[in-house]
Design a protein around this motif. Sequence first.
Motif, PDB file in Angstrom:
ATOM      1  N   MET A 199       0.825  -1.048  -0.075  1.00 18.72           N
ATOM      2  CA  MET A 199       0.001  -0.012  -0.011  1.00 18.72           C
ATOM      3  C   MET A 199       0.936   1.289   0.059  1.00 18.72           C
ATOM      4  O   MET A 199       1.933   1.368   0.747  1.00 18.72           O
ATOM      5  N   THR A 200       0.746   2.296  -1.026  1.00 19.35           N
ATOM      6  CA  THR A 200       1.453   3.358  -1.031  1.00 19.35           C
ATOM      7  C   THR A 200       1.153   4.352   0.025  1.00 19.35           C
ATOM      8  O   THR A 200      -0.094   4.260   0.668  1.00 19.35           O
ATOM      9  N   TYR A 201       1.713   5.390   0.345  1.00 23.51           N
ATOM     10  CA  TYR A 201       1.603   6.535   1.305  1.00 23.51           C
ATOM     11  C   TYR A 201       0.137   7.157   0.727  1.00 23.51           C
ATOM     12  O   TYR A 201      -0.728   7.591   1.826  1.00 23.51           O
ATOM     13  N   PHE A 202       0.152   7.410  -0.427  1.00 25.72           N
ATOM     14  CA  PHE A 202      -1.049   7.951  -0.984  1.00 25.72           C
ATOM     15  C   PHE A 202      -2.461   7.134  -0.573  1.00 25.72           C
ATOM     16  O   PHE A 202      -3.277   7.848  -0.213  1.00 25.72           O
ATOM     17  N   GLN A 203      -2.371   5.766  -0.894  1.00 28.69           N
ATOM     18  CA  GLN A 203      -3.565   5.165  -0.398  1.00 28.69           C
ATOM     19  C   GLN A 203      -3.739   5.029   0.736  1.00 28.69           C
ATOM     20  O   GLN A 203      -4.799   4.924   1.250  1.00 28.69           O
TER      21      GLN A 203
END
Length: 375
Positions: A79-83
């Motif tokens: 999971m990305t930081y944006f997500q």
Amino acid sequence: MKSSQIKVSEIGEKGLIERIIEKSRTCSSCGFDTNIDLSSFATSIGDDSALTNVDMDDNSYLVTSTDMLIQSSHFPKGMTYFQMGYKSVVVNVSDLSSMGADNIGFLLNIAIPKDMLLDDFDDLICGVIRACDNYDIPLIGGDTNEANEIIISGTAIGQVDKDKALMKYGFEEGDLVCISDELGYAALGFELLALKEKDPDLYQEKIEKIKEIDSTIIDLALLKALKPEAKYDEGHILRDCNTLDNKVSATDITDGLASEFYEILNSDKKYSNLNDSSSSNSYTKGIRIYEEKLPVEDEFKEIANILNLSYLDLFLHVGEDFEFLFTINEEIKDQLSTEMNYYVIGEITDDNTVEIVLSNGQIEKISSRGYQHLK
């Protein structure tokens, strides 16, 4: 020093707050459309408190919901930081939506490691802002602090008419049990991500087999796991259908469908007891669903089998789908079908149990097993 090398500790709390204020303006203008009306707010982020002009009257409820997300428990590898930021808004908006509320504002409390890169912090905040844009819920304040891992606590504020609020209780025997869309894809995505982390070679082997069946299911499962969405519009549709003559009950599915079955029954039992003390020992409502009515594609079943998983377990017991479980009167079934997508999977019974009629005719009790914190 390049931005990519700067750590949040070099900026400090006040600097991070200023950065959040900046991102709340710039992220939306960087290709993100926003229709958020800020006229209700007398102040901006950065004041000691958020001042909100809310036209409350005796016929309205102020609706609030808060959820805490911890990196090691709620954000899977990949999971990305944006997500992460995006999800922190979705989980709260989903709770408001399941009660039919209109969004008013969002408060963000975030604790982060002091060695977190500033670029990663920016990505996380942009995820928050993007979700706020998508659900027309402005970021109006919050707080920052230090922790060993990322911890995000969001609070969503909304408003709903008292006679339209969607509750977990109020259904009657014979009411239809429905879900707003297919379930289990987020669960499948979590399984794939966990396998990839544990055994990359086995993961790749399984992926190749899955691609022979339907490669698009992989993309859908990962999307559902990493970037869930709230059913905001559907919540408003159900709210508008909710009347004294045709009562609609609803909840969002976060801890697994089976767990939510027991949640709405327990809620309805408590409601019944409050209104009729003599009913405390006579509550008999239950739920019966049918395997043949579950919206599950054959390809999904095949993929579950490849992963040595039960497709019914994925469908019933994992959660994180953020779809709705709701009940409706038979009379509004056709009308509702013209306004939103949903599936009737069963009905409310007077059998005092939660059960599934399998395709072979056998009837099995459904356990309340679902995801629980502190277990």
